[in-house]
Enzyme design. Sequence first.
Site, mmCIF file in Angstrom:
data_model
loop_
_atom_site.group_PDB
_atom_site.id
_atom_site.type_symbol
_atom_site.label_atom_id
_atom_site.label_comp_id
_atom_site.label_asym_id
_atom_site.label_seq_id
_atom_site.Cartn_x
_atom_site.Cartn_y
_atom_site.Cartn_z
ATOM 1 N N ASN A 10 -2.750 -2.925 -2.692
ATOM 2 C CA ASN A 10 -2.200 -2.288 -3.883
ATOM 3 C C ASN A 10 -3.157 -1.259 -4.463
ATOM 4 O OD1 ASN A 10 0.474 -3.273 -5.168
ATOM 5 N ND2 ASN A 10 -0.388 -5.097 -4.205
ATOM 6 N N CYS A 21 1.963 -13.236 0.320
ATOM 7 C CA CYS A 21 1.158 -14.401 -0.091
ATOM 8 C C CYS A 21 2.031 -15.500 -0.665
ATOM 9 C CB CYS A 21 0.151 -14.008 -1.159
ATOM 10 S SG CYS A 21 -0.700 -12.484 -0.787
ATOM 11 N N ALA A 77 0.825 -1.205 0.000
ATOM 12 C CA ALA A 77 0.000 0.000 0.000
ATOM 13 C C ALA A 77 0.862 1.259 0.000
ATOM 14 C CB ALA A 77 -0.928 -0.009 1.214
#
Lengths: 469, 469
Positions: free
Chosen positions: B321, B46, B13
């Site tokens: 994102n 992830c 982010a």
Amino acid sequence: MPERMVIVGGDAAGMSAGSQARRLRGPDDLEIIAFERGHFTSYSACGVPYWISGLVDGPDALIARDPETFRRKHAIDVRLRHEVTAIDLDRREVIARALDDGGRELRERFDTLVYATGAVPVAPPWEQDDIAGIFGVQTLDDGSALRAWLDAEPRPQRAVVVGGGYVGVEMAEALIRRGLAVTLVDRGPQPMSTVDPDMGAMVREALCGLGIDVRTGVSVTGVAERGGRVSAVLTGSGELPADVVVLGLGVRPNTALAERSGLPLGVTGGLRTDLRMRLVGAPGPSGDGTMGGIWAAGDCVETVHRVTGQPVHIPLGTHANKQGRVAGINIGGGYATFPGVVGTAVTKVCDLEVARTGLRERDAAQAGYAYVTATVESNNRAGYFPGAAPMTVKLIAERGTGLLLGAQIVGRSESAKRIDVLAVALWNRMTVTEMTALDLGYAPPFAPVWDPVLVAARKAADAVGAAPS
Amino acid sequence: MPERMVIVGGDAAGMSAGSQARRLRGPDDLEIIAFERGHFTSYSACGVPYWISGLVDGPDALIARDPETFRRKHAIDVRLRHEVTAIDLDRREVIARALDDGGRELRERFDTLVYATGAVPVAPPWEQDDIAGIFGVQTLDDGSALRAWLDAEPRPQRAVVVGGGYVGVEMAEALIRRGLAVTLVDRGPQPMSTVDPDMGAMVREALCGLGIDVRTGVSVTGVAERGGRVSAVLTGSGELPADVVVLGLGVRPNTALAERSGLPLGVTGGLRTDLRMRLVGAPGPSGDGTMGGIWAAGDCVETVHRVTGQPVHIPLGTHANKQGRVAGINIGGGYATFPGVVGTAVTKVCDLEVARTGLRERDAAQAGYAYVTATVESNNRAGYFPGAAPMTVKLIAERGTGLLLGAQIVGRSESAKRIDVLAVALWNRMTVTEMTALDLGYAPPFAPVWDPVLVAARKAADAVGAAPS
């Protein structure tokens, strides 16, 4: 006396209509008779190229439901090898010929008629009567005939496929997998004109990679024969030797019977229906603009393109099944509509997946849209994940508003079905800017953190607001 | 003097915000400083389970962009191993400690602040201080620590994974692939409680098929140690020997700094923003309900669930994102919004793909919906096509209106990403009846003529109109 429903054409649309109507109304209430000219009911014509290549067994595997199942489980009186030759609207009767019984003629009364005759191949503009070895691949019967020809002596060695659409491309691949030398001929700048030429260029590359000789910008002028067998395809730029020719020139609605019987046609040449699949176009006894009791579904009808609002003829099994189901539910006393299409189609050429939905550039221009395009190359999976492979996504959006108009995808595995996201976005009239926020599934085995569809939407959203170039 | 933008947290982010702002405003106009507590920027957390299993190389492959790239290409002053300890809203300064420099304290003025601290693992309710061999897998640093433990002597043989969510399930698979004996413990009736228990049962079966010992309905009460190393996990139903324990108890917004600094939190415990990612919740100097110049994005914020309209905390890289990008565009002088989520998530457990979007049954009930469900088993490809494999699709729709509320898919290959179709349908508030007509791609290698999503929509549409059972 029960009401009688007569179905003309026993493939996807017709038999879906029959079985849905039966689901809602028992045999005491509704008698159902289905006439089918060929040897089969409800089969996957789309599977024929894979049967020719040997990838799937045929023809049995391609048959979704056989006539016996329809007779036994759905109480539908299926009459194979019966060709309906006329529809008598005044007497409300169909006239049929029993093809395996010397053409014996019979008449059947109907209360409800479902016209579901499908499509017929576009005939080539040259003379080919009495020349053996030229095939369409529209039906299972066509597939059987082609397989027999390929297996008979003298074994064909050289194939020419005329037309580089879905069927042409799939058949070219099927034939080269059988060991024939294959030439694919297309009039346009690239094969697969259902996508824009920039995307079609990737299809061409894949075909060439398979060893297929791709000739574009070439018009076929005729065929040559030796001893009654095809020997070559004649083109504006020379002769292409051929022991077998497959025609993939597209199809048109099979409306000969409709025209003979006085049923009205739409502007595309297909039968025109309302959303419930009732035939419209001429004042009928119903007084509501429909022809009372006459329904139509499948490859013989035109439908509405939801992006342009214009009528289109898009023959595809998935539409035929849906339209038949809708007609059957309505005939059965329920309520259902078929609200049109957005022009989605997918196919596979060797390892290359090709998908499209909505308008191509030429369609957008023809419809009067000012548009922008955005093409991105991304990956089907996270770049670091095993099996990650490139895919190209192209979006077409209206300049200014950003309304999505169309999309195309060419890629390796796990590419083609991503078109469905874009098809649903089109269906809902989304803008590319709104699409940048879509909550699509993310995990490394399935997508990069920015799904390729989102990357394309971002680029398109940037282009929409930019000054015209 | 250029405006100064300070980013707290240098992962997805924060760095997306930085690079988007930079794209729109040059260094002379906007100075950008990013503080990151850890050793890395912009990486794929992830991907950690796949790095642990050895399927992908790490940690480098998991890093999307390294600090040098940000410094060189985006002119962002990235300061790794710097922990921001306070935000002085009055003086508009952040106070940070240089972790690799003896904790030296520094202050930096800001005009614009982006709070992007991510999430932290939910701490277990038992005492585990000073016991080695217990790991979260939230960051690349966590992954490094776990790998080092697995590779060191004495080699751990027995692993217990606590929590059967995405991370727990992925880690259980990763550890068994490394040759450890693995037990997965979950309090609920099935692992993967992000799907309903009927779908979770299939995940359990796949885990058991891998040889993982799955214990559900089991509460962990503590851990035992021997010589400072973990030796067992203690549960209500006995002791589970363990040389390594992985915690997958979920995460919560990392808001300790925000709380200390007087930034307001939303009801989920995450920071609350408007659609443009400006922090809201207390009257700020801006006078418009936002806190002037303070932005937040990523796993530390809450967002709106577009189905219920309620705030939710869904930490996921793809949202981080997007939110970072939106904040960055707005800070850069452009206009962008993040309009919420529909709760889409996908994962893979051995060969099983698991996907969800929208509400589960329990969520629908909790939100006050009367709902119906429809579950169908279909195939990913035409049944006759090589590689055809079963997949199960479950839809949840509002009774009466048919509004789609949620969907889940469990299947073999080419299943999970079909959830995207349902996510876009949810986004556009489609009904299951309307969905039966969707124009999804059809060709034998990609789908049956009725795509599984459509089959499920048909069944759900039937159920919507039926009388309550």
